[in-house]
Write an enzyme that holds these catalytic residues in place. Structure first.
Site, PDB file in Angstrom:
ATOM      1  N   ASP A   1       0.885  -1.164   0.000  1.00 40.56           N
ATOM      2  CA  ASP A   1       0.000   0.000   0.000  1.00 40.56           C
ATOM      3  C   ASP A   1       0.922   1.213   0.000  1.00 40.56           C
ATOM      4  O   ASP A   1       1.508   1.556   1.029  1.00 40.56           O
ATOM      5  CB  ASP A   1      -0.891  -0.033   1.249  1.00 40.56           C
ATOM      6  CG  ASP A   1      -1.726   1.234   1.410  1.00 40.56           C
ATOM      7  OD1 ASP A   1      -1.676   2.118   0.525  1.00 40.56           O
ATOM      8  OD2 ASP A   1      -2.427   1.342   2.438  1.00 40.56           O
TER       9      ASP A   1
ATOM     10  N   LYS B   1       3.128  11.334  -3.316  1.00 41.39           N
ATOM     11  CA  LYS B   1       2.100  10.692  -4.145  1.00 41.39           C
ATOM     12  C   LYS B   1       1.198  11.718  -4.826  1.00 41.39           C
ATOM     13  O   LYS B   1       0.708  11.493  -5.924  1.00 41.39           O
ATOM     14  CB  LYS B   1       1.284   9.772  -3.241  1.00 41.39           C
ATOM     15  CG  LYS B   1       0.271   8.912  -3.945  1.00 41.39           C
ATOM     16  CD  LYS B   1      -0.301   7.926  -2.932  1.00 41.39           C
ATOM     17  CE  LYS B   1      -1.433   7.116  -3.489  1.00 41.39           C
ATOM     18  NZ  LYS B   1      -1.912   6.136  -2.479  1.00 41.39           N
TER      19      LYS B   1
ATOM     20  N   ASP C   1     -12.891   5.593   1.803  1.00 40.28           N
ATOM     21  CA  ASP C   1     -11.472   5.578   2.180  1.00 40.28           C
ATOM     22  C   ASP C   1     -10.948   7.000   2.334  1.00 40.28           C
ATOM     23  O   ASP C   1     -10.656   7.674   1.345  1.00 40.28           O
ATOM     24  CB  ASP C   1     -10.673   4.807   1.105  1.00 40.28           C
ATOM     25  CG  ASP C   1      -9.158   4.807   1.372  1.00 40.28           C
ATOM     26  OD1 ASP C   1      -8.710   5.463   2.341  1.00 40.28           O
ATOM     27  OD2 ASP C   1      -8.435   4.146   0.609  1.00 40.28           O
TER      28      ASP C   1
HETATM   29  P1  ADP Z   1      -2.890   7.448   3.090  1.00 37.74           P
HETATM   30  O1  ADP Z   1      -3.507   6.213   2.563  1.00 37.74           O
HETATM   31  O2  ADP Z   1      -3.337   8.683   2.381  1.00 37.74           O
HETATM   32  O3  ADP Z   1      -1.419   7.388   3.242  1.00 37.74           O
HETATM   33  P2  ADP Z   1      -3.686   6.667   5.745  1.00 37.74           P
HETATM   34  O4  ADP Z   1      -4.800   5.771   5.470  1.00 37.74           O
HETATM   35  O5  ADP Z   1      -2.417   6.102   6.261  1.00 37.74           O
HETATM   36  O6  ADP Z   1      -3.430   7.667   4.546  1.00 37.74           O
HETATM   37  O7  ADP Z   1      -4.198   7.731   6.767  1.00 37.74           O
HETATM   38  C1  ADP Z   1      -3.373   8.743   7.212  1.00 37.74           C
HETATM   39  C2  ADP Z   1      -4.224   9.780   7.866  1.00 37.74           C
HETATM   40  O8  ADP Z   1      -4.937   9.192   8.952  1.00 37.74           O
HETATM   41  C3  ADP Z   1      -3.406  10.912   8.419  1.00 37.74           C
HETATM   42  O9  ADP Z   1      -4.009  12.142   8.089  1.00 37.74           O
HETATM   43  C4  ADP Z   1      -3.461  10.671   9.919  1.00 37.74           C
HETATM   44  O10 ADP Z   1      -3.392  11.881  10.650  1.00 37.74           O
HETATM   45  C5  ADP Z   1      -4.808  10.030  10.079  1.00 37.74           C
HETATM   46  N1  ADP Z   1      -4.895   9.226  11.284  1.00 37.74           N
HETATM   47  C6  ADP Z   1      -4.149   8.152  11.624  1.00 37.74           C
HETATM   48  N2  ADP Z   1      -4.488   7.696  12.829  1.00 37.74           N
HETATM   49  C7  ADP Z   1      -5.466   8.494  13.284  1.00 37.74           C
HETATM   50  C8  ADP Z   1      -6.235   8.548  14.468  1.00 37.74           C
HETATM   51  N3  ADP Z   1      -6.052   7.686  15.460  1.00 37.74           N
HETATM   52  N4  ADP Z   1      -7.164   9.521  14.565  1.00 37.74           N
HETATM   53  C9  ADP Z   1      -7.350  10.411  13.574  1.00 37.74           C
HETATM   54  N5  ADP Z   1      -6.664  10.416  12.441  1.00 37.74           N
HETATM   55  C10 ADP Z   1      -5.727   9.476  12.287  1.00 37.74           C
HETATM   56 MG    MG Z   2      -4.635   4.814   1.957  1.00 38.10          MG
END
Ligand code: ADP
Ligand code: MG
Length: 619
Positions: free
Chosen positions: A25, A85, A205
């Site tokens: 991912d 990205k 998502d």
């Molecule tokens: P991406 O797929 O775009 O890389 P992710 O699915 O990893 O993103 O999500 C990252 C986002 O989720 C970030 O903005 C992060 O701040 C948020 N995030 C991660 N854990 C938490 C949480 N416990 N509460 C709120 N937001 C969160």
């Molecule tokens: Mg993602």
């Protein structure tokens, strides 16, 4: 007596069993790598977390790129590339969101970040992240056992963005088995294809930088993506910026007086407060802005207000995707939450209220995409397809330009891929030996209102009368969403082919614009199309008439010849008038004369054919 299998440490007794394929991912914010071992999908943790921050530091405090968590420790935003990205497959002109980087590039190519270690393209940055994940997987699995990888991409990624992602993988020697849409990966992780015979699911998502929403339909254990949508510039990063701005405003400070470096570190602090609020109702905030301390209590209630624009836009995308799939939200059997931002109670609640249904979130929303990718990777190398048919769809219609600048759609949007469609075209003028194939993407009737993807010319068509050549054009989209266009003249088998890899991609806003424009202009476009079609038809008739006059003018008396010429001129003027009614009148007035001329030519031809035969032969 049977012998026991010999087994030595680090030496595989049955090497053929140790074949693994990894699922990656490649997230905007975090990246993960997973693998199926003994039938079980797992993510491979880096210490206490499987999340590798998608961050690369190219600063002068290090002479090699630093990837992951350590890259965040330098407090040097200009040289710390986060969210690479978002830049993948984009041109300078496409990059409208704010960021702290210095970019170099032209409007038509992917720009590079200017860093203390030189110019780095988003593909290189992604490659550095992938290399780290690959190395981690190699270290966690037996030597030489990794056969390849499935890398996930947002459903909205266009050709250029997919190609850029694949390039990054290939550049580090990764065997990229397939690119997979993230929501489809989530569906595989949940095993939605196996849990029921039929169903309709929506995947929500919300990650760090992107929002993807997809509607999947399940029938007889096979699922199809009915529609995809979302917003590639919406996510947790926006929430962090909104919170940071809220702090600045609440402190009574002019946002213009706060520099980018400080805004970025405020956003990082905002993020940690936000994440704490996923576990409790309130946090006390203690930050410094322009040297002034600022303290406050941040509650989930306030956070909900701050996040309102993000939540609203995400739900608007849900409505759009439901409309695309021609479904009412009550038709959704399950809503699946994916992405770190769906950990936020206020997001879960907003989704629950909108769909009037408790969303599925039993699998860790950070890991679900990597787990699904790992499952597919495993299936691909084990050829254990298990009836799992993965269907993705094209986000925008693909077509080509026909006479008069009209768009001929070959593959309509939301067509499941892989797909190949053929259509036959012909020449417009006598003796035409070349044909320009202009490939476009968009929902409008005229090419000028769509987006050009590629241009190529089919040459070597043998000179023939207009309308006789048969040029078959094929549009093929492979499982990675990559488009190949080929053209072949059927009588001579002269062929030409192009892989459509545009130098830059469409932003999600541009895709939305193209879609919206298609709806808004539908009626006007239809009228414009009818006018252009009439003009093209009239032009074609005149060309044929002029060509016939060149050969048979001697069969006409001077008056008729002059009348015909007059009417031809009148039609030409009418074509130029761009008025369908005027054109129809002129064409109608030309018709009796051109019919008359055609019958004279026909008689002449018949006479010629009959010369040498006796009238009695025909009795
Ligand atoms: P991406 O797929 O775009 O890389 P992710 O699915 O990893 O993103 O999500 C990252 C986002 O989720 C970030 O903005 C992060 O701040 C948020 N995030 C991660 N854990 C938490 C949480 N416990 N509460 C709120 N937001 C969160
Ligand atoms: Mg993602």
């Amino acid at each position: 007596m049977s012998l026991l299998q010999i087994s030595e440490p680090n030496q595989s007794a049955r090497p053929h069993e140790h074949r693994y394929a990894i699922g990656i991912d490649l997230g905007t914010t975090h990246s993960l790598v997973g693998v199926v071992r003994s039938g079980r999908a797992d993510v491979l943790p880096f210490g206490d977390t499987p999340l590798l921050p998608s961050v690369v530091y190219y600063g002068d405090k290090s002479d090699t790129p630093v990837v992951g968590k350590q890259a965040l420790s330098y407090d040097d935003p200009a040289n710390t590339i986060i969210s690479a990205k978002r830049f993948m497959g984009r041109s300078l002109a496409d990059i409208k969101f704010s960021h702290p980087y210095e970019l170099v590039g032209t409007d038509n190519a992917m720009p590079a970040f200017i860093t203390a270690q030189g110019e780095k393209s988003p593909v290189e940055t992604s490659a550095h992240i992938l290399a780290r994940l690959y190395a981690h997987a190699k270290a966690s699995l037996p030597d030489d056992s990794i056969q390849g990888a499935v890398i996930t991409v947002p459903a909205y990624f266009d050709e250029a963005q997919r190609q850029a992602t694949k390039d990054a993988g290939v550049s580090i020697g990764l065997n990229v088995l397939r690119l997979l849409n993230e929501p489809t990966a989530a569906a595989i992780a949940y095993g939605l294809d196996k849990s029921a015979k039929t169903g309709t699911y929506l995947i929500y998502d919300l990650g760090g930088g992107t929002f993807d929403v997809s509607v999947l339909s399940l029938k007889d254990g096979v699922f199809e993506v009915l529609a995809t949508g979302g917003n590639s510039a919406l996510g947790g990063d926006d929430i962090d910026r909104l919170i940071a701005n809220h702090f600045i405003k609440s402190a009574g400070i002019d946002p213009k007086s706060v520099d980018n470096t400080q805004k970025a570190s405020l956003a990082r602090l905002a993020k940690s407060y936000k994440q704490k609020l996923s576990e409790r109702q309130a946090v006390s905030v203690d930050v410094e802005i322009n040297g002034t301390p600022f303290n406050t209590i941040l509650t989930n209630e306030t956070l909900a207000q701050i996040c309102e624009p993000v939540i609203r836009r995400s739900l608007q995308s849900c409505e759009q995707v439901l409309a695309d799939a021609r479904l009412d939200k009550t038709a959704i059997d399950e809503v699946v939450l994916v992405g770190g931002s769906t950990r936020m109670p206020i997001i879960k609640q907003a989704v629950q209220v909108f769909f009037d249904k408790e969303p599925l979130c039993s699998i860790n929303p950070d890991e679900v995409v990597a787990l699904g990718a790992s499952r597919l990777a495993h299936q691909l190398i084990n050829k254990d397809d298990n009836n799992l048919l993965l269907l993705d769809v094209t986000p925008l219609s693909l077509g080509l330009e026909t006479m008069g600048g009209l768009t001929e759609v070959i593959i309509p949007r939301n067509t499941p891929i892989p797909v190949a469609r053929r259509q036959t075209f012909t020449t417009h003028t006598d003796g035409q030996t070349g044909m320009v194939i202009h490939v476009v993407q968009g929902e409008r009737e005229t090419v000028a209102d769509c987006r050009t993807l590629a241009n190529f010319t089919l040459t070597g068509i043998p000179p023939m009368k207009a309308g006789l050549a048969r040029v078959e054009v094929t549009f093929a989209i492979d499982t990675n969403g990559q488009l190949t266009v080929s053209a072949m003249e059927q009588t001579t088998k002269v062929a030409s082919k192009i892989d459509v890899v545009p130098s830059y991609g469409l932003t999600e806003e541009q895709q939305e614009e193209l879609l919206k424009a298609g709806f808004v202009h539908a009626q006007a476009d239809k009228e414009k199309r009818m006018l252009i079609e009439a003009q093209v038809e009239a032009e074609r008739e005149i060309l044929a008439l002029v060509s016939a006059l060149g050969e048979f003018a001697h069969l006409l008396d001077d008056t008729t010849h002059a009348q015909l010429n007059n009417k031809i001129t009148a039609v030409k003027t009418a074509i130029a008038s761009n008025d369908k009614a005027i054109l129809a009148v002129a064409v109608n007035e030309l018709k009796p004369l051109s019919d008359h001329f055609a019958s004279i030519i026909m008689n002449q031809n018949v006479k010629q054919a009959l010369s040498g035969t006796k009238a009695s032969d025909w009795q």
